[in-house]
Enzyme design. Structure first.
Site, mmCIF file in Angstrom:
data_model
loop_
_atom_site.group_PDB
_atom_site.id
_atom_site.type_symbol
_atom_site.label_atom_id
_atom_site.label_comp_id
_atom_site.label_asym_id
_atom_site.label_seq_id
_atom_site.Cartn_x
_atom_site.Cartn_y
_atom_site.Cartn_z
ATOM 1 N N SER A 147 0.870 -1.186 0.000
ATOM 2 C CA SER A 147 0.000 0.000 0.000
ATOM 3 C C SER A 147 0.896 1.221 0.000
ATOM 4 C CB SER A 147 -0.841 -0.006 1.282
ATOM 5 O OG SER A 147 -1.395 1.281 1.504
ATOM 6 N N TYR A 160 -2.398 -1.520 10.513
ATOM 7 C CA TYR A 160 -2.297 -1.721 9.058
ATOM 8 C C TYR A 160 -1.002 -1.104 8.524
ATOM 9 C CZ TYR A 160 -3.786 -1.277 4.117
ATOM 10 O OH TYR A 160 -3.878 -1.334 2.748
HETATM 11 C C1 BGC Z 1 -6.122 1.635 2.489
HETATM 12 C C2 BGC Z 1 -7.332 2.483 2.255
HETATM 13 C C3 BGC Z 1 -6.935 3.924 1.941
HETATM 14 C C4 BGC Z 1 -5.902 3.959 0.853
HETATM 15 C C5 BGC Z 1 -5.389 5.376 0.544
HETATM 16 C C6 BGC Z 1 -5.168 1.786 1.358
HETATM 17 O O1 BGC Z 1 -4.039 1.033 1.600
HETATM 18 O O2 BGC Z 1 -6.506 0.271 2.592
HETATM 19 O O3 BGC Z 1 -8.139 2.429 3.402
HETATM 20 O O4 BGC Z 1 -8.066 4.633 1.496
HETATM 21 O O5 BGC Z 1 -4.807 3.162 1.213
HETATM 22 O O6 BGC Z 1 -5.049 6.084 1.690
#
Ligand code: BGC
Length: 259
Positions: A147, A160
């Site tokens: 991410s 996360y």
């Molecule tokens: C998350 C989302 C978030 C996006 C951008 C992703 O990794 O799971 O919740 O909206 O990143 O910030």
């Protein structure tokens, strides 16, 4: 059967029944890959999805019940791919959840669930896949779906971000360890994607407007915009890409101080 860069390859996509995982499985199958998706949350969805694709004259998609946070189950997932197809070529560590809690609010149980799926799962699936790649010979590819938050803090989503930061280093460390075996390890860092993980934001017009305004390309990604990049990175067309993360976020991370 498709004739793209993954034709004939055996591909595992964890968390492949929905969201980005389903798009990755679709892209790979349309290129002619034999794909195994694992499921734990929704067997019906996984099986329905797999059947739909199988009927589209692509490669094939089959579903297997495995909870990636359990080491014996990820080992069973890799063993199943080998039992069905004789070898494994690509592992996509995609399974992931978030609880949207701050550091102050996160309980031990929530921390363990997030880290168990998002990071421990990817670590031990990588180990099982790499052992298989080495045993069979000829290299292999591991794609870690990370991410923008592997780098970029997201206040209110602490566990996360910790998991994705760990995944960033998993990508780099395993790529360096495994390069001598011809194994590539590549991270893919999506920004905001229209999947169930963002359902809450998608249901709130003001939050969506804020998000869209922060993205230089103007809107959330569709899952297939991630799936196609993963299919490319997993193919031989990307044979010199390893130990790095490809950001696929419409420019979000460069433009915004955090959402
Ligand atoms: C998350 C989302 C978030 C996006 C951008 C992703 O990794 O799971 O919740 O909206 O990143 O910030």
């Amino acid at each position: 059967m498709g004739s793209g860069g993954l034709a004939g390859k055996t591909v595992i996509v964890t968390g492949g029944a929905t969201g980005i995982g389903a798009a990755i499985a679709t892209s790979a199958a349309l290129e002619g890959a034999k794909v195994i998706v694992d499921y734990v949350v929704s067997p019906e969805q996984a099986l329905a999805f797999a059947t739909t694709l199988a009927s589209e004259d692509a490669g094939s998609v089959e579903a297997f019940d495995a909870d990636v946070s359990k080491v014996d189950q990820v080992q069973a997932l890799v063993a199943e791919a080998v039992r069905r197809y004789g070898r494994l070529d690509v592992l996509v560590n995609n399974a992931g959840i978030e609880t949207r809690q701050s550091l102050l609010d996160t309980t031990e149980a929530d921390y363990d669930v997030v880290l168990g799926i998002d990071l421990k799962g990817a670590f031990f699936a990588s180990q099982a896949a790499a052992r298989q790649f080495i045993t069979q010979g000829g290299g292999g590819v591991i794609i870690n779906i990370s991410s923008v938050h592997e780098d970029w803090p997201m206040p209110g989503n602490a566990a996360y971000c910790v998991a994705k930061g760990g995944m960033r280093m998993l990508t780099r460390n395993s790529a360096v360890e495994l390069g001598e075996h011809g194994i590539r390890v590549v991270g893919v860092a999506p920004g905001a994607v229209n999947t169930p993980i963002n359902a809450q934001t998608a249901a709130d017009p003001a939050a969506m407007a804020r998000l869209d305004a922060a993205i230089p390309l103007g809107k959330m990604a569709l899952p297939e915009q991630i799936g196609d990049v993963v299919a490319f990175l997993a193919s031989d067309a990307a044979s010199y890409v390893t130990a790095t993360t490809v950001v696929v976020d419409g420019g979000l991370m460069q433009s915004s101080p955090g959402l």
